[in-house]
Design an enzyme around this catalytic site. Structure first.
Site, short mmCIF file in Angstrom:
data_model
loop_
_atom_site.label_atom_id
_atom_site.label_comp_id
_atom_site.label_asym_id
_atom_site.label_seq_id
_atom_site.Cartn_x
_atom_site.Cartn_y
_atom_site.Cartn_z
N LYS A 101 -34.63 -9.65 21.59
CA LYS A 101 -33.17 -9.44 21.56
C LYS A 101 -32.59 -9.86 20.22
O LYS A 101 -31.85 -9.08 19.59
CB LYS A 101 -32.52 -10.26 22.68
CG LYS A 101 -31.03 -10.49 22.52
CD LYS A 101 -30.52 -11.49 23.55
CE LYS A 101 -29.14 -11.99 23.29
NZ LYS A 101 -29.05 -13.12 22.36
N ASN A 102 -32.88 -11.08 19.78
CA ASN A 102 -32.18 -11.58 18.60
C ASN A 102 -32.67 -10.93 17.30
O ASN A 102 -32.00 -11.02 16.27
CB ASN A 102 -32.25 -13.11 18.54
CG ASN A 102 -31.33 -13.73 19.59
OD1 ASN A 102 -30.42 -13.05 20.10
ND2 ASN A 102 -31.56 -14.98 19.94
N CYS A 156 -22.16 -16.37 23.90
CA CYS A 156 -22.29 -17.39 24.95
C CYS A 156 -21.42 -18.61 24.66
O CYS A 156 -21.33 -19.05 23.52
CB CYS A 156 -23.75 -17.85 25.05
SG CYS A 156 -24.79 -16.72 25.96
N ARG A 170 -18.84 -22.35 17.45
CA ARG A 170 -19.80 -21.52 16.70
C ARG A 170 -19.18 -21.08 15.37
O ARG A 170 -18.77 -19.93 15.21
CB ARG A 170 -20.25 -20.34 17.58
CG ARG A 170 -20.90 -20.84 18.85
CD ARG A 170 -21.51 -19.75 19.69
NE ARG A 170 -22.74 -19.22 19.12
CZ ARG A 170 -23.49 -18.31 19.74
NH1 ARG A 170 -23.14 -17.84 20.93
NH2 ARG A 170 -24.60 -17.87 19.19
N ASP A 189 -32.96 -21.93 22.82
CA ASP A 189 -32.76 -20.85 23.79
C ASP A 189 -33.69 -20.97 25.00
O ASP A 189 -33.52 -20.26 25.99
CB ASP A 189 -32.95 -19.48 23.12
CG ASP A 189 -31.89 -19.23 22.05
OD1 ASP A 189 -30.88 -19.97 22.03
OD2 ASP A 189 -32.08 -18.31 21.24
N ARG A 242 -27.31 -9.30 29.57
CA ARG A 242 -27.12 -9.20 28.11
C ARG A 242 -28.43 -9.41 27.37
O ARG A 242 -28.58 -8.96 26.23
CB ARG A 242 -26.13 -10.28 27.64
CG ARG A 242 -24.67 -9.95 27.91
CD ARG A 242 -23.75 -10.95 27.22
NE ARG A 242 -24.33 -11.34 25.95
CZ ARG A 242 -24.45 -12.60 25.53
NH1 ARG A 242 -23.99 -13.58 26.24
NH2 ARG A 242 -25.00 -12.86 24.36
C1 EPZ Z 1 -28.64 -17.55 16.91
O1 EPZ Z 1 -27.28 -17.91 16.99
C2 EPZ Z 1 -28.98 -16.93 18.24
N1 EPZ Z 1 -28.11 -15.77 18.45
C3 EPZ Z 1 -28.80 -17.93 19.35
O2 EPZ Z 1 -29.31 -17.35 20.53
C4 EPZ Z 1 -29.63 -19.19 19.06
O3 EPZ Z 1 -29.32 -20.19 20.02
C5 EPZ Z 1 -29.33 -19.73 17.67
O4 EPZ Z 1 -29.48 -18.67 16.68
C6 EPZ Z 1 -30.24 -20.88 17.28
O5 EPZ Z 1 -31.59 -20.49 17.32
C7 EPZ Z 1 -28.40 -14.61 17.87
O6 EPZ Z 1 -29.39 -14.46 17.17
C8 EPZ Z 1 -27.48 -13.49 18.13
P1 EPZ Z 1 -27.11 -20.61 14.14
P2 EPZ Z 1 -26.48 -18.29 15.66
O7 EPZ Z 1 -26.22 -20.05 13.11
O8 EPZ Z 1 -27.03 -17.50 14.54
C9 EPZ Z 1 -24.31 -24.38 13.09
C10 EPZ Z 1 -29.37 -16.74 22.77
O9 EPZ Z 1 -29.41 -17.43 23.81
N2 EPZ Z 1 -23.63 -23.45 12.15
O10 EPZ Z 1 -28.56 -20.74 13.85
O11 EPZ Z 1 -25.03 -18.18 15.95
C11 EPZ Z 1 -24.03 -24.01 14.54
O12 EPZ Z 1 -22.83 -24.57 14.99
C12 EPZ Z 1 -28.42 -17.09 21.66
O13 EPZ Z 1 -30.05 -15.73 22.60
C13 EPZ Z 1 -22.68 -23.93 11.29
O14 EPZ Z 1 -22.35 -25.12 11.29
O15 EPZ Z 1 -26.91 -19.80 15.50
C14 EPZ Z 1 -25.26 -24.56 15.23
O16 EPZ Z 1 -25.09 -25.92 15.49
C15 EPZ Z 1 -27.44 -18.13 22.00
N3 EPZ Z 1 -22.07 -23.05 10.42
C16 EPZ Z 1 -26.37 -24.40 14.20
O17 EPZ Z 1 -25.71 -24.24 12.94
C17 EPZ Z 1 -22.42 -21.74 10.37
O18 EPZ Z 1 -21.84 -21.01 9.56
C18 EPZ Z 1 -27.31 -23.22 14.41
O19 EPZ Z 1 -26.54 -22.03 14.56
C19 EPZ Z 1 -23.39 -21.25 11.26
C20 EPZ Z 1 -24.00 -22.13 12.14
#
Ligand code: EPZ
Length: 419
Positions: A22-23, A117, A122, A305, A397
């Site tokens: 998915k991702n 989610c 985020r 995840d 989803r």
């Molecule tokens: C991706 O989300 C995945 N979603 C999420 O999967 C997954 O949980 C996550 O990566 C972590 O592996 C998709 O790929 C669509 P991040 P993403 O940016 O990219 C902080 C699922 O269940 N952060 O790696 O949004 C953030 O708050 C979903 O399939 C910032 O501070 O996650 C978090 O604590 C849910 N500033 C950490 O980094 C930013 O600009 C990791 O977030 C971006 C992120």
């Protein structure tokens, strides 16, 4: 509306095929719109609502898209808008990839802030930092991100946090930037490598994906290509955990075992047997699995995840387990639902302490988000009696044919309409 009705207590045995990730798919489909020539043929696309949502979004922007039987054909030569503002855009997190893709292609993007989610704040500050470093002017007003540049120029960008989304998004924009972009402190998840491989198949020049540093040498244009999405690490992990939880013997096929190592290692530590064989992993459960401690971390650490499905397994494992959710601040919403089924869990901020119980009992519960939904399905499979899971649109989803796949392994799950 629909719900899943699960008649629990049946061991899982046999084998199932894991779908495309998915991702990876939700990033590769927006990435395809950067191609200004030719057609993209993409296989192993999972049949999930998030994919159909992206399909509608890019169609709305002027692309010709057809997704059938897990294959996508995308002609983005007809793309004619940089303005992504449909209801679908607001529904899903991955629509933020349209910012990087449109900025790369048109040097201009206007995208409504994405949903996704409810697992904590985020932010997208790291995405914005990357686009600005490439020379774009970015504004965020009334829930709309606007990014524009006369031209994008390669530079060095050091991310403050390891972010999957920011790594991919800035990589998308940088493929067509002038000169070399170096991204440091990047995410290393398998889908980062998959998106980079896809972009390279379209003619990009990206090196180092899967390590801490990615180097992108800008090219003038991207063209259509043929590609196949990697298997879903998280779907595979979910079925492996379900097998261990239900006292089963399950082989998950079409996987890359290396991507599953952190999950396999925990299941082995708990007392399950995990056997890797080429593109399959077999999980044989043991009667007495013991509790373990888990800290979620960026890849190659234990994936956030899979934390929620794993917490269901820990509910019926002996002793006390501690989960430290280090990625998302609010990813324990499923705990109240597990408690309704007899689990013994206390949550304090990002820490959940789980004391194993002998059994769970069927109850009416809710899928509060995607992976919480998977956690509740596994709870229903373990439980004595009948469990009803509502709000399963979250599950749809991200998990293709979830009831069919589990029923093939011997589960008794029915999808029932209700009003
Ligand atoms: C991706 O989300 C995945 N979603 C999420 O999967 C997954 O949980 C996550 O990566 C972590 O592996 C998709 O790929 C669509 P991040 P993403 O940016 O990219 C902080 C699922 O269940 N952060 O790696 O949004 C953030 O708050 C979903 O399939 C910032 O501070 O996650 C978090 O604590 C849910 N500033 C950490 O980094 C930013 O600009 C990791 O977030 C971006 C992120």
């Amino acid at each position: 509306m629909e719900k899943l009705v699960i008649n629990g207590g049946k061991p899982l045995c046999g084998s199932i095929d894991i779908s495309g990730a998915k991702n990876a798919a939700v990033a590769i489909l927006p990435a395809a719109i950067i191609a200004s020539k030719g057609t993209c043929y993409i296989d192993n696309i999972p049949n999930i609502e998030d994919v159909h949502c992206i399909e509608r979004i890019i169609e709305n922007l002027g692309c010709k898209v057809s997704i059938k039987d897990n294959s996508a054909v995308i002609d983005s030569t007809t793309l004619n808008s940089y303005n992504a503002n449909s209801e679908d855009v607001k529904k899903m997190r991955a629509s933020y990839y349209l910012i990087g893709a449109l900025l790369g292609r048109f040097k201009k993007a206007r995208v409504e802030m994405p949903g996704g989610c409810p697992i904590g704040v985020r932010p997208i500050d790291q995405h914005i930092k990357g686009f600005e470093a490439l020379g774009a002017k970015v504004t965020l007003e009334d829930g709309v991100v606007t990014a524009e540049a006369d031209k994008l120029i390669g530079t060095n960008i050091f991310f403050d946090v390891v972010s999957v989304g920011a790594t991919i998004n800035v990589m998308l924009a940088a493929t067509l930037a002038e000169g070399i972009t170096t991204l440091e402190n990047v995410a290393k998840e398998p889908h980062i490598v998959d998106v980079a491989n896809f972009l390279n198949s379209m003619g990009a020049n990206i090196k180092g994906a899967g390590t801490d540093i990615i180097r992108i040498t800008g090219v003038e244009e991207l063209k259509g290509c043929s590609y196949s999405v990697i298997p879903d690490q998280i779907e595979a992990g979910t079925y492996m955990i379900a097998a261990a939880a239900c006292g089963g013997d399950v082989t998950v096929n079409n996987v890359i075992p290396k991507h599953l190592e952190s999950i396999s290692a925990k299941l082995i530590e708990m007392g399950a047997e995990v056997i890797e064989n080429g593109e399959s992993v077999r999980v044989i459960s043991s009667k007495n699995l013991k509790g373990v401690n888990i800290k979620t971390l960026p890849y190659p650490g234990f994936p956030t995840d899979v934390q929620q499905p794993m917490s269901t397994l820990l509910c019926i494992s002996t002793g006390t387990s501690i989960i430290n959710e280090s990625i998302w601040e609010s990813r324990f919403k499923h705990v109240d639902e597990l408690i309704k089924m007899g689990a013994c869990i206390k949550v304090d901020g990002r820490i959940a302490t789980i004391v194993g119980v002998d059994k769970l009992k069927g109850a009416k519960v809710e899928a509060t988000d995607l992976r919480a939904g998977a956690a509740m399905v596994i709870a229903g499979l373990i439980a004595e009696g009948v469990t009803e899971v509502i709000n399963i649109e979250h599950i749809d989803r991200g998990y293709p044919y979830i009831e069919n796949k589990f029923n093939k392994l011997g589960a008794d799950i029915k999808r029932v309409s209700y009003s």
